[in-house]
Scaffold this motif. Structure first.
Motif, mmCIF file in Angstrom:
data_model
loop_
_atom_site.group_PDB
_atom_site.id
_atom_site.type_symbol
_atom_site.label_atom_id
_atom_site.label_comp_id
_atom_site.label_asym_id
_atom_site.label_seq_id
_atom_site.Cartn_x
_atom_site.Cartn_y
_atom_site.Cartn_z
ATOM 1 N N ILE A 36 0.954 -1.317 -0.029
ATOM 2 C CA ILE A 36 0.050 -0.072 0.101
ATOM 3 C C ILE A 36 0.763 1.341 -0.111
ATOM 4 O O ILE A 36 0.512 2.116 -0.675
ATOM 5 C CB ILE A 36 -0.868 0.048 1.290
ATOM 6 N N TYR A 37 1.775 1.213 0.883
ATOM 7 C CA TYR A 37 2.807 2.446 0.887
ATOM 8 C C TYR A 37 3.513 2.617 -0.336
ATOM 9 O O TYR A 37 3.792 3.799 -0.877
ATOM 10 C CB TYR A 37 3.797 2.209 1.951
ATOM 11 N N GLN A 38 4.018 1.511 -1.045
ATOM 12 C CA GLN A 38 4.685 1.638 -2.410
ATOM 13 C C GLN A 38 3.496 2.293 -3.487
ATOM 14 O O GLN A 38 4.164 2.855 -4.215
ATOM 15 C CB GLN A 38 5.206 0.430 -2.975
ATOM 16 N N ASN A 39 2.465 1.893 -3.445
ATOM 17 C CA ASN A 39 1.434 2.277 -4.291
ATOM 18 C C ASN A 39 1.302 3.834 -4.283
ATOM 19 O O ASN A 39 0.867 4.577 -5.109
ATOM 20 C CB ASN A 39 0.279 1.482 -4.207
ATOM 21 N N SER A 40 1.276 4.158 -2.798
ATOM 22 C CA SER A 40 0.760 5.481 -2.688
ATOM 23 C C SER A 40 2.235 6.287 -3.241
ATOM 24 O O SER A 40 2.175 7.450 -3.824
ATOM 25 C CB SER A 40 0.802 5.767 -1.158
ATOM 26 N N LYS A 41 3.446 6.003 -3.068
ATOM 27 C CA LYS A 41 4.567 6.432 -3.465
ATOM 28 C C LYS A 41 4.610 6.720 -4.994
ATOM 29 O O LYS A 41 4.989 7.755 -5.701
ATOM 30 C CB LYS A 41 5.708 5.842 -2.997
ATOM 31 N N LYS A 42 4.340 5.574 -5.651
ATOM 32 C CA LYS A 42 3.970 5.540 -7.229
ATOM 33 C C LYS A 42 3.027 6.687 -7.831
ATOM 34 O O LYS A 42 3.024 7.661 -8.457
ATOM 35 C CB LYS A 42 3.857 4.376 -7.642
ATOM 36 N N LEU A 43 1.892 6.788 -6.834
ATOM 37 C CA LEU A 43 0.839 7.776 -7.350
ATOM 38 C C LEU A 43 1.154 9.111 -7.130
ATOM 39 O O LEU A 43 0.986 10.097 -7.698
ATOM 40 C CB LEU A 43 -0.467 7.447 -6.512
ATOM 41 N N LEU A 44 2.214 9.550 -5.685
ATOM 42 C CA LEU A 44 2.505 10.663 -5.666
ATOM 43 C C LEU A 44 3.628 11.177 -6.724
ATOM 44 O O LEU A 44 3.529 12.287 -7.190
ATOM 45 C CB LEU A 44 3.374 10.641 -4.480
ATOM 46 N N LEU A 45 4.433 10.454 -7.301
ATOM 47 C CA LEU A 45 5.298 10.662 -8.567
ATOM 48 C C LEU A 45 4.445 11.000 -9.534
ATOM 49 O O LEU A 45 4.790 11.951 -10.284
ATOM 50 C CB LEU A 45 6.225 9.632 -8.576
ATOM 51 N N LEU A 64 -5.509 5.792 0.281
ATOM 52 C CA LEU A 64 -4.405 5.135 1.011
ATOM 53 C C LEU A 64 -3.872 5.362 2.190
ATOM 54 O O LEU A 64 -3.548 4.715 2.998
ATOM 55 C CB LEU A 64 -3.448 4.766 -0.078
ATOM 56 N N CYS A 65 -3.857 6.654 2.530
ATOM 57 C CA CYS A 65 -3.412 7.336 3.527
ATOM 58 C C CYS A 65 -4.342 7.009 4.827
ATOM 59 O O CYS A 65 -3.967 6.666 5.782
ATOM 60 C CB CYS A 65 -3.454 9.043 3.558
ATOM 61 N N VAL A 66 -5.639 7.211 4.487
ATOM 62 C CA VAL A 66 -6.652 6.659 5.336
ATOM 63 C C VAL A 66 -6.490 5.243 5.999
ATOM 64 O O VAL A 66 -6.285 4.881 7.246
ATOM 65 C CB VAL A 66 -8.137 6.776 4.825
#
Length: 225
Positions: free
Chosen positions: A12-21, A60-62
């Motif tokens: 989940i964390y890796q997905n959030s980082k990809k979405l941030l980029l 994802l943060c929630v």
């Protein structure tokens, strides 16, 4: 530790980082299109995609906020807390930048609409617009004429005052010359009066001498006879 659907916390964390980029890259492209030329270019599809990515990150943060709280080891819990907070901060920053972009876009749309309305009114009532411009031009010309009249009046006033000053200086010079002449005439009159008085004295001396001479001669003549 897993979240919903069997996805691990790390995934989940890796997905959030990809979405941030991806969201950050999309936002930068939007801003380049906006500021690259004097005529900004809007991309609704790209802005919608960035907005969708930010919404997914927030979801994802929630989910990650719920997961890190359930970690038993304090060191691991603190580590994931910091990571999740970092993602939340970055997503909030991207959302703020995107909101500012939408506000600028809305302002540009309103300005374009107002220009179109003004242009439409001008084309629909060109005589009225021309009359307004003509009245403004006449007012400006009248102001210029008034300014020129004031400058001309001022120049004439200065010339008149200068002439009066010159005349006053000439009058002062003539007055001084008249006083000099009068003083000279007064001195001449005094000299003439003195000469005339001297002549009268001389006449009296002459006449007295003649009378005395006659008397002396007459007395001598009588004594001789």
């Amino acid at each position: 530790m897993e979240g919903g659907g069997g996805t691990t916390f790390s995934e989940i964390y890796q997905n959030s980082k990809k979405l941030l980029l991806r969201a950050r890259d999309g936002l930068e492209r939007l801003e380049r299109l906006e500021f690259s030329s004097s005529n900004p270019v809007d991309s609704p599809e790209l802005s919608f995609a960035v907005k969708k990515d930010i919404s997914q990150i927030q979801s994802l943060c929630v989910e990650m906020d719920r997961l890190w709280r359930s970690i038993s080891a304090k060191s691991q819990r603190d580590l994931w807390k910091r990571k999740v907070e970092q993602v939340v901060e970055e997503s909030d920053s991207l959302k703020e930048s995107l909101d500012k972009y939408f506000l600028r876009h809305q302002k540009r749309m309103m300005e374009a609409k107002e220009r179109a309305e003004l242009l439409g009114r001008a084309n629909g009532d060109s005589a009225h617009v021309l009359r307004i411009f003509d009245e403004e031009a006449q007012a400006m010309q009248s102001a210029r004429n008034s300014s020129m009249m004031l400058e001309e009046a001022y120049s004439k006033g200065v010339a008149i005052l200068t002439k009066y000053a010159d005349q006053r200086d000439r009058l002062k010079g003539a007055h001084r010359k008249a006083l000099d002449v009068l003083n000279t005439v007064g001195l001449s009159n005094s000299v003439l009066k003195l000469i005339e008085r001297r002549n009268r004295v001389d006449k009296w001396i002459k006449y007295t001498g003649m009378v005395v001479s006659v008397v002396v001669l007459y007395t001598f003549w009588r004594w001789a006879h």
